[in-house]
Every structure is written in structure tokens, then in C-alpha cells.
Design an enzyme around this catalytic site. Sequence first.
Site, short mmCIF file in Angstrom:
data_model
loop_
_atom_site.label_atom_id
_atom_site.label_comp_id
_atom_site.label_asym_id
_atom_site.label_seq_id
_atom_site.Cartn_x
_atom_site.Cartn_y
_atom_site.Cartn_z
N LYS A 269 -5.72 -0.93 -9.81
CA LYS A 269 -4.96 -0.06 -8.90
C LYS A 269 -5.31 1.39 -9.17
O LYS A 269 -5.51 1.79 -10.33
CB LYS A 269 -3.46 -0.29 -9.11
N SER B 9 6.41 -3.55 -6.93
CA SER B 9 5.10 -3.25 -6.37
C SER B 9 3.96 -4.18 -6.79
O SER B 9 2.88 -4.11 -6.22
CB SER B 9 4.70 -1.80 -6.70
N SER C 63 3.64 -1.62 -3.55
CA SER C 63 2.62 -0.62 -3.32
C SER C 63 1.23 -1.03 -3.79
O SER C 63 0.25 -0.41 -3.42
CB SER C 63 3.02 0.68 -4.02
#
Lengths: 434, 121
Positions: free
Chosen positions: A30, A129, A105
Amino acid sequence: MADEYDAFITEETIEGDAEGRLAGTTVAVKDNISTAGVRTTCGSEMLADYVPPYSATVVERLTDAGATIVGKTNMDEFGMGTTTETSAFGPTRNPIDPERVPGGSSGGSAAAVAAGEADVALGSDTGGSVRCPAAFCGVVGIKPTYGLVSRYGLVAYANSLEQIGPIAGTVEEAAEALSVIAGPDPNDGTTRDPTDAEDADATVPEGGYAAAADGDVDGLTVGVPTELFEGADERVVETVEAAIADLEAQGAETIEVSLPSVEHAVQAYYVIATSEASSNLARFDGVRYGHRAEGDGNWNESFAETREAFGAEVKRRILLGTYALSAGYHDKYYAKAQDAREWVRRDFDDAFEDVDVIASPTMPVLPFELGESLDDPLRMYLADANTTPANLANLPAISVPAGEADGLPVGLQLVGPKFDEATVIRAASAVEDR
Amino acid sequence: MTDSSDPDGDPAGSGGEEGAAGAAAVDGGSAGPVVDADEVEHVAELARVRLEEGEREEFTDQFAEILEYFEALDEVPDLDREEDLVNVMREDDIEEGLTQEEALSNAAETEDGFFKGPKVS
């Protein structure tokens, strides 16, 4: 097939060691996790050109274990979103249905795994997330106990809530990645060795967490909290209930539990997370790193102009947090949110007197269509109803595919006692075995 | 924030006004928070975030809805924290860190090995 779902912001390879338990494994990371020499944008215009001079502890541990990093994945700006649509680099599409969002997310991380572009991915989970995109993309995601995994090198959004966690196609692969990234780090004072935690009933299986993925739930007690099923989409509830019935068929016992506090989880989460964000994001002043506006005004004007580059959702959260912490409102919002957090923690503690894990839908809804929820922030926040309690209570949680409804993936969430990752991994492996 | 001084030369500071407004709102009791566009603009100034065209109005409507939802926190009982917090200490030894060049590598403007910020006033 060059990233047809826009899962990556930067595709660049970081080679790992030749040998190790993750040798031959590709990992997507990420884009809020620092990688030395490879830009780390947090999905924000503010950090579009930021190249970290050091790597996060988790990245060092992955490459030391032989993993190859294949790129940096798309995400909601600074982790603030449930759909990966608030990214300054455009939305990621869900590989299961490209007209729908991958969740957020960590949407790019889940999409990269679902599309086969990486074996494993790292996400970060502040209020769901990792678990939300895992559920929406039909893959597995683990949110570790607070303190199991180092946050050193993770660009902070809400420190007291967030953990880095793995996403993979199977429970076993996710568990193996967790074994590699877990453990104390002198650079993160909140990390702990689970076997030293006196207040936790922690067992780390010999050989690591993957050994717990044995599908053996005979005699396991599964708590089912009505509060986390009420209000969920019927198709989601049916799919999750069928998966829980299958666990019973494999020898698990289910009992109803009550968690009255969780009705306040979303409120408490958004007050605490935005308050912490308003402080954390003050660092983006355009002086030491990141975007800087051209204007030649004084310090305050220049600072405000630079920070105009934040996207709308980030501005919303900075302002909400500033408001919640301001004189006259602190006791009303922030102090009450901390009370609610303690209440949630006690509710889970009480429930774990009687059960080994707690099962629920991960997300109360099926994946949104692209653009569907962007203009209605409260509606988006409410989608985090089932995931935020585990962050507030610092507990380990996993999302595992429970099946499909109308051709779309449904995730089942399992929450366990502090540092008892092994039990949630074991239960989740039985869900995917059925 | 990086600089806590107030170059505007306003000794009362905007925080004071916020306190007064906040106290009044809390004293107002059951009516709940009233967020108007001026208050949103004021909080944006406190946070040093410039808003784009239209955001002020958009946020005002959204905050009213979100803060109304947060009102339910009033129903939460007062609880004492039972956390087992411990201090994590280490020896204050000199260790290798970033070089000056590395530390400055992402700065928009530097001079003689220092970060260069905007003028203070």
C-alpha cells in the site's frame, strides 16, 4: 495485462533476498508504507513526488524473508475512505465487477491480489481498511492486534487505531505473511511480543501463524452478535448465516452474544480518527517534504495555500477533527468518544468470557457502484459499522470469503481476543475449507 | 503545527473566540450544535486549510448531518479507562540516522543545508 484495474500507483520492483520463507512470493505494498527510493504518495497530490529515504520495518522484513515487492498500490487519500475513490490518482476498479469499487482504503492492495498481480499485499487498517476491500474483492484480509505489527514507516493517519495487515488469496498465505511482519520493533514503542503480554491469552503456533490454518473448529465456540447483523443487506446476512451454519456442521458451537456498545462505534471511531488526523496531517506544511504552493504570502497564508492541495475527504476529516478537539467541544465529542471506546473494549472482554471468536458480516453491504457514495460522506462512514469495533478494542480480526450474493463477494468477519490471531486464523480456514 | 506564534498580532487569538462560541453552544443544551458557514470557515482557518470554491457550503451541510449523528455519543456512560499502559524506555545512545542530504532530499527549498520556509510575516 498492464494493471487494467488501476490497482497500482507505482509499478517498480524491489528485489528481496534469495532465500527465506517468502522466497518466490510477490508482494504489493500500500502506498502509505515507506519504501526507500520508491515514491510513496499516500494517494495524495501532497506527496505525489515524495521519495522516502528509508523503508518501513514491514518492508525490510518482507524483503529479508525473500519476498519481491512488485509495486505500490492505490488507496483512498491518506487512508480516508471506504472505496479507493478519494485517491488523487483516480479510482481502482473491482476485478470481480469493474463497474464497482474494490472497497477501501486499501483497495489497490485487494484488487492486485484478486487480479493475480501479486500473491500477497500489505494494507493498513484504521477502521476496516484491510477487511473492507478484502470482503469486496473476495480475498482474505487480516487486521492484527494493535501492537503486533510495527507501524514504523507507515505514514500516520490515526496512530491509536491503525495496524498494517496482510491481504492474500488464502488464509494460509495471509497468515504466513503475518508471521514475517509481526513482532516487536525498537522503532515502534507500541509493539509487543505477544508471548510476553501478560493480559493476553496468546499462543503463537510453532512454525508461525500459517500452522493455525488447519480448518479444525471442532469444539470452538462462535459468538454471533445480533447488533452486527441488524441493518445489514439481507443478501449479505443470508450468505454469512449459511457460512456460520457450515462451521456448526464442522463441530463449532454458536451462541448469541450482545455488544450494545457497538451502536456507538462509528461515532466514536470518526471522532477519534479525525481528531488524530487533524494533528498528524499538520506536518504537511510544504517545508520539509511534499507539495508546496507557489504563493509568496506569509507563513500562515503559504501554509493554508499549500494545504489546499488536500482532497475534499481529507479536508473534511481535518476540519471535523479540529472542531471536535476545539475548546468547548472537546468534552462533548472527544472525551465521550474515548468513553465509548472503553465501553466497546469491555463489551468484547465480557463476550470472550463465553466465546472463542465473534462472527459477523465484514461489510453490511455489497460492493458499491463506482461514484455511488462519494457525495454522501455519512453514508460512507456508516458502512464501517462492523469493522470499526475491532480497531476501537485493539483486537485481531480477519475477513474471509463467505460466498457470493448476486455474483458479488461477501466477507465474513471473525474477531478474537487480544493477540489470539491463531484462533481467528483457524476459524477462518474452516470457513474457506467448506 | 510547526509554529505556534501568531504573526497576525492578535493576542486574543482565534482559539479564544472558538472557546467562547463552543461554550455557548454546549450551554445551549438540547438544541445541538449549529454549524454555519462562518464556523466552517473559522475551523478551516484554525487548521490552516484553504477551502476551494463551493467547499465551504458543501461542508456546512455535511457537517450538520455528521455532527447530528455524533450527538448519540451523549448516551454513552462515563467510564474510567482500564488500560495497562507502560512506558517503553531505551538508552539515550547515539545511533546512525539520516544524513543531512537525505533529510533535505524532499524539501521544496533549502539553503546552506537548512530547510527554507516561507517568510514569517
